[in-house]
Design a protein around this motif. Structure first.
Motif, mmCIF file in Angstrom:
data_model
loop_
_atom_site.group_PDB
_atom_site.id
_atom_site.type_symbol
_atom_site.label_atom_id
_atom_site.label_comp_id
_atom_site.label_asym_id
_atom_site.label_seq_id
_atom_site.Cartn_x
_atom_site.Cartn_y
_atom_site.Cartn_z
ATOM 1 N N HIS A 1 41.254 -61.582 2.566
ATOM 2 C CA HIS A 1 40.352 -61.871 3.680
ATOM 3 C C HIS A 1 38.948 -62.187 3.167
ATOM 4 C CE1 HIS A 1 38.785 -61.861 7.700
ATOM 5 N NE2 HIS A 1 37.933 -60.887 7.410
ATOM 6 N N ASN A 2 38.496 -63.404 3.459
ATOM 7 C CA ASN A 2 37.162 -63.908 3.066
ATOM 8 C C ASN A 2 36.991 -64.079 1.550
ATOM 9 O OD1 ASN A 2 36.033 -64.260 5.619
ATOM 10 N ND2 ASN A 2 35.350 -62.126 5.744
ATOM 11 N N ALA A 3 38.068 -63.908 0.775
ATOM 12 C CA ALA A 3 37.940 -64.006 -0.683
ATOM 13 C C ALA A 3 37.620 -65.431 -1.132
ATOM 14 C CB ALA A 3 39.224 -63.524 -1.351
ATOM 15 N N PHE A 4 38.123 -66.429 -0.420
ATOM 16 C CA PHE A 4 37.895 -67.820 -0.808
ATOM 17 C C PHE A 4 37.279 -68.598 0.345
ATOM 18 C CE2 PHE A 4 41.492 -66.174 -3.224
ATOM 19 C CZ PHE A 4 41.075 -66.417 -4.535
ATOM 20 N N LYS A 5 36.354 -67.975 1.025
ATOM 21 C CA LYS A 5 35.743 -68.571 2.212
ATOM 22 C C LYS A 5 35.085 -69.902 1.861
ATOM 23 C CE LYS A 5 32.855 -67.315 6.157
ATOM 24 N NZ LYS A 5 32.032 -66.236 6.768
ATOM 25 N N GLY A 6 35.404 -70.940 2.653
ATOM 26 C CA GLY A 6 34.822 -72.259 2.436
ATOM 27 C C GLY A 6 35.595 -73.134 1.481
ATOM 28 N N MET A 7 36.649 -72.613 0.858
ATOM 29 C CA MET A 7 37.442 -73.387 -0.094
ATOM 30 C C MET A 7 38.708 -73.910 0.575
ATOM 31 S SD MET A 7 37.181 -71.029 -3.530
ATOM 32 C CE MET A 7 38.144 -72.233 -4.461
ATOM 33 N N PRO A 8 39.159 -75.110 0.194
ATOM 34 C CA PRO A 8 40.426 -75.628 0.747
ATOM 35 C C PRO A 8 41.599 -74.791 0.253
ATOM 36 C CG PRO A 8 39.643 -77.033 -1.030
ATOM 37 C CD PRO A 8 38.539 -76.054 -0.767
ATOM 38 N N ALA A 9 42.644 -74.727 1.055
ATOM 39 C CA ALA A 9 43.798 -73.911 0.689
ATOM 40 C C ALA A 9 45.084 -74.556 1.164
ATOM 41 C CB ALA A 9 43.666 -72.517 1.302
ATOM 42 N N LEU A 10 46.165 -74.234 0.498
ATOM 43 C CA LEU A 10 47.504 -74.625 0.916
ATOM 44 C C LEU A 10 48.229 -73.365 1.356
ATOM 45 C CD1 LEU A 10 48.544 -77.065 -1.951
ATOM 46 C CD2 LEU A 10 47.926 -77.674 0.381
ATOM 47 N N VAL A 11 48.788 -73.383 2.566
ATOM 48 C CA VAL A 11 49.551 -72.248 3.063
ATOM 49 C C VAL A 11 51.030 -72.597 2.975
ATOM 50 C CG1 VAL A 11 49.988 -70.729 5.014
ATOM 51 C CG2 VAL A 11 47.675 -71.596 4.612
ATOM 52 N N LEU A 12 51.777 -71.849 2.166
ATOM 53 C CA LEU A 12 53.188 -72.134 1.947
ATOM 54 C C LEU A 12 54.042 -71.120 2.680
ATOM 55 C CD1 LEU A 12 53.103 -72.816 -1.905
ATOM 56 C CD2 LEU A 12 52.615 -74.376 -0.020
ATOM 57 N N GLY A 13 55.003 -71.598 3.443
ATOM 58 C CA GLY A 13 55.892 -70.710 4.183
ATOM 59 C C GLY A 13 57.325 -70.905 3.760
ATOM 60 N N ALA A 14 58.207 -70.303 4.532
ATOM 61 C CA ALA A 14 59.642 -70.359 4.195
ATOM 62 C C ALA A 14 60.366 -71.420 5.016
ATOM 63 C CB ALA A 14 60.263 -68.995 4.439
ATOM 64 N N GLY A 15 59.632 -72.406 5.484
ATOM 65 C CA GLY A 15 60.240 -73.448 6.302
ATOM 66 C C GLY A 15 61.229 -74.288 5.522
ATOM 67 N N PRO A 16 62.101 -75.004 6.217
ATOM 68 C CA PRO A 16 63.143 -75.790 5.539
ATOM 69 C C PRO A 16 62.588 -76.949 4.714
ATOM 70 C CG PRO A 16 63.114 -76.251 7.898
ATOM 71 C CD PRO A 16 62.217 -75.062 7.675
ATOM 72 N N SER A 17 61.336 -77.341 4.950
ATOM 73 C CA SER A 17 60.770 -78.468 4.193
ATOM 74 C C SER A 17 60.216 -78.033 2.842
ATOM 75 C CB SER A 17 59.663 -79.141 5.011
ATOM 76 O OG SER A 17 58.596 -78.237 5.245
ATOM 77 N N LEU A 18 60.132 -76.734 2.600
ATOM 78 C CA LEU A 18 59.488 -76.258 1.370
ATOM 79 C C LEU A 18 60.199 -76.745 0.115
ATOM 80 C CD1 LEU A 18 57.310 -74.588 0.011
ATOM 81 C CD2 LEU A 18 58.738 -72.565 0.285
ATOM 82 N N ASP A 19 61.534 -76.717 0.117
ATOM 83 C CA ASP A 19 62.276 -77.125 -1.073
ATOM 84 C C ASP A 19 61.943 -78.558 -1.480
ATOM 85 O OD1 ASP A 19 63.471 -74.688 -1.237
ATOM 86 O OD2 ASP A 19 65.326 -75.300 -0.249
ATOM 87 N N SER A 20 61.845 -79.450 -0.507
ATOM 88 C CA SER A 20 61.561 -80.847 -0.823
ATOM 89 C C SER A 20 60.097 -81.084 -1.149
ATOM 90 C CB SER A 20 61.966 -81.731 0.364
ATOM 91 O OG SER A 20 61.243 -81.376 1.528
ATOM 92 N N SER A 21 59.234 -80.101 -0.858
ATOM 93 C CA SER A 21 57.799 -80.271 -1.101
ATOM 94 C C SER A 21 57.344 -79.657 -2.414
ATOM 95 C CB SER A 21 56.991 -79.626 0.045
ATOM 96 O OG SER A 21 57.339 -80.184 1.287
ATOM 97 N N LEU A 22 58.203 -78.881 -3.059
ATOM 98 C CA LEU A 22 57.786 -78.143 -4.259
ATOM 99 C C LEU A 22 57.279 -79.064 -5.378
ATOM 100 C CD1 LEU A 22 60.464 -75.299 -4.482
ATOM 101 C CD2 LEU A 22 58.037 -75.084 -3.952
ATOM 102 N N LYS A 23 57.959 -80.195 -5.588
ATOM 103 C CA LYS A 23 57.545 -81.090 -6.662
ATOM 104 C C LYS A 23 56.161 -81.657 -6.404
ATOM 105 C CE LYS A 23 62.194 -82.505 -8.093
ATOM 106 N NZ LYS A 23 63.142 -83.638 -8.264
#
Length: 212
Positions: free
Chosen positions: A184-206
């Protein structure tokens, strides 16, 4: 121009030039308006009232034994203020004035609930005549949430076993991971990628690996 609510000389409540609540028996009139839609509705169901009026339609839902939950969608703050000052006690009703709020409430009840029940939209006749766009907007919001609910439940059904397998496989590692709330607030103002367990994750890993 948004039509105002006002009280006529004989005590009726009008929306623009249309009678919204009669001068006598406002509660009985509201109950009669909703009789068909409330028949068979239970506590797991949700009724969206498009237009607050003075709150008599919402109260008619609230006093029904084991009746549905009620969400009042009213975009005009002055009407809500009049309902609070001149209408019945609406404790127990969710009163919202924008799309974001009503979407959040409906999503909690229709998307993330194990027993979502049914949902219906009701608009008093005066609103249909004077401000038909409010009913259309409420119905569009409900349809969007229902579509989201169908997709969410289909995703859960098709991926449930895979998620359980992943959890089982990684459980020991998860136990040693720090609590996410420490970020919480550790990277405030920095861009981030949020990765979940959705079905598209496998095809997005590369792709994700390429921008590490």
């Amino acid at each position: 121009m948004i039509p105002d609510l006002y009280i006529s000389d004989d005590g009726a409540c009008l929306l623009g030039d249309q009678v919204l609540h009669p001068p006598q028996g406002a509660m009985q009139a509201a109950m009669a308006d909703l009789a068909g839609i409330l028949k068979g509705a239970g506590p797991q169901d949700t009724l969206v009232l498009a237009g607050s009026g003075l709150g008599w339609h919402a109260k008619a839902v609230l006093i029904k034994p084991s009746g549905p939950r009620v969400v009042v969608y009213e975009t005009d703050a002055k009407r809500v203020a009049m309902a609070h000052s001149l209408g019945p006690d609406l404790t127990g009703a969710a009163i919202v004035n924008n799309e974001e709020e009503i979407t959040e409430i409906l999503a909690e009840r229709l998307v993330y609930s194990d027993k979502p029940g049914r949902v219906a939209v009701y608009t008093p006749e005066a609103y249909r005549r004077v401000e038909p766009g409010l009913e259309s907007q409420a119905k569009e919001i409900v349809q969007k949430v229902l579509s989201r609910s169908r997709i969410d439940h289909q995703t859960r059904a098709s991926n449930h076993q895979g998620w359980l397998n992943n959890l089982s496989h990684n459980f020991k590692q998860i136990l040693h991971c720090p609590d996410l709330t420490r970020l919480h607030n550790a990277f405030k103002g920095m861009p981030a990628l949020v990765l979940g367990a959705g079905p598209s994750l496998d095809s997005s890993l590369k792709v994700l690996y390429g921008i590490k």
